[in-house]
Scaffold this active site. Sequence first.
Site, PDB file in Angstrom:
ATOM      1  N   ASP A 108       0.703  -1.107  -0.064  1.00  0.00           N
ATOM      2  CA  ASP A 108      -0.099   0.204   0.136  1.00  0.00           C
ATOM      3  C   ASP A 108       0.774   1.358  -0.045  1.00  0.00           C
ATOM      4  O   ASP A 108       2.032   1.173   0.149  1.00  0.00           O
ATOM      5  CB  ASP A 108      -0.998  -0.137   1.086  1.00  0.00           C
ATOM      6  CG  ASP A 108      -2.091   1.117   1.076  1.00  0.00           C
ATOM      7  OD1 ASP A 108      -3.021   0.843   1.952  1.00  0.00           O
ATOM      8  OD2 ASP A 108      -2.182   1.739   0.136  1.00  0.00           O
ATOM      9  N   GLY A 122      -6.804   9.112   0.424  1.00  0.00           N
ATOM     10  CA  GLY A 122      -7.736   8.910  -0.328  1.00  0.00           C
ATOM     11  C   GLY A 122      -8.972   8.341   0.151  1.00  0.00           C
ATOM     12  O   GLY A 122      -9.786   7.872  -0.231  1.00  0.00           O
ATOM     13  N   GLU A 151      -7.898   0.135   4.421  1.00  0.00           N
ATOM     14  CA  GLU A 151      -6.493  -0.088   4.165  1.00  0.00           C
ATOM     15  C   GLU A 151      -6.008  -0.642   5.704  1.00  0.00           C
ATOM     16  O   GLU A 151      -5.101  -1.556   5.512  1.00  0.00           O
ATOM     17  CB  GLU A 151      -5.664   1.143   4.049  1.00  0.00           C
ATOM     18  CG  GLU A 151      -6.362   1.679   2.525  1.00  0.00           C
ATOM     19  CD  GLU A 151      -5.548   3.058   2.371  1.00  0.00           C
ATOM     20  OE1 GLU A 151      -5.517   3.921   3.404  1.00  0.00           O
ATOM     21  OE2 GLU A 151      -5.108   3.525   1.260  1.00  0.00           O
TER      22      GLU A 151
HETATM   23  O1  DER Z   1      -5.177   7.030   1.045  1.00  0.00           O
HETATM   24  C1  DER Z   1      -3.933   6.308   1.403  1.00  0.00           C
HETATM   25  O2  DER Z   1      -3.682   6.281   2.455  1.00  0.00           O
HETATM   26  C2  DER Z   1      -3.276   6.216   0.089  1.00  0.00           C
HETATM   27  O3  DER Z   1      -2.399   4.919   0.249  1.00  0.00           O
HETATM   28  C3  DER Z   1      -2.634   7.232  -0.198  1.00  0.00           C
HETATM   29  O4  DER Z   1      -2.371   8.380   0.531  1.00  0.00           O
HETATM   30  C4  DER Z   1      -1.115   7.313  -1.218  1.00  0.00           C
HETATM   31  O5  DER Z   1      -1.618   7.958  -2.199  1.00  0.00           O
HETATM   32  P1  DER Z   1      -0.636   8.083  -3.346  1.00  0.00           P
HETATM   33  O6  DER Z   1       0.195   6.808  -3.545  1.00  0.00           O
HETATM   34  O7  DER Z   1      -1.444   8.429  -4.408  1.00  0.00           O
HETATM   35  O8  DER Z   1       0.169   9.055  -3.011  1.00  0.00           O
END
Ligand code: DER
Length: 233
Positions: A84, A100, A106
């Site tokens: 992630d 997000g 998550e």
């Molecule tokens: O929402 C989250 O935790 C996502 O993993 C995120 O913040 C990372 O997003 P990006 O890879 O588009 O920077």
Amino acid sequence: DLVEKSKKLSAFAAVDENLKPDHKVIGIGSGSTVVYVAERVGQSTNKEKFVCIPTGFQSKQLIIDNGLHLGSPEQYPEIDIAFDGADEIDSNLSLIKGGGACLFQEKLVAASAKQFIVVADYRKDTGILGKGWRKGIPIEVVPMAYTKVSLELSKLGGKPNVRSGLPGKAGPVVTDNGNFIIDCDFGEISPESVADLNSKIKSLVGVVETGIFVGMAQKSYIGNSDGTISTKS
Ligand code: DER
């Protein structure tokens, strides 16, 4: 561009170095960096053997778009390896996540994974949480409780803001679970005080989950602007 290239670098390296033939259940995160994780997993010769667990609607689409078998957190409470992204990463591998608004699922997937690997571009490697380019810790709250939680967060020294939709969505962002997100700015959070702040926030009535991931990530892959990769574990 440099940021995009560093996202792809970190994601491909993380998958190539950590996804093993005996892995079966794979957690796929949310955001723009994990797009490359799903792409790389989809290129694996073992892809038919994998079942991929999403961390939200966008993540589910990534799994489907890359021809991977889709599973659910209900079916797979034990995950072999999860990948992630993150908004910020500190020197202890504590994370701020939730940019997000998918932080609940998550965190459920990360907590279910034997191995949790973070992939990110160089902007996220802040060393101390709260220094990053995003302002605030995302916190998922039950809508009815958002004013009470905001009040308590202010008492903890935070500056809470309910995340409102971008143009095209009047009113607050509503998560996949039907909750609101409060982004709360606590300024810089020293690595040794992250766990304590997290438990203080988590214990507030109305808080479903926080975007502070402490003690969850085993390894991070950062794509640097010079094309190199930094790993930390
Ligand atoms: O929402 C989250 O935790 C996502 O993993 C995120 O913040 C990372 O997003 P990006 O890879 O588009 O920077």
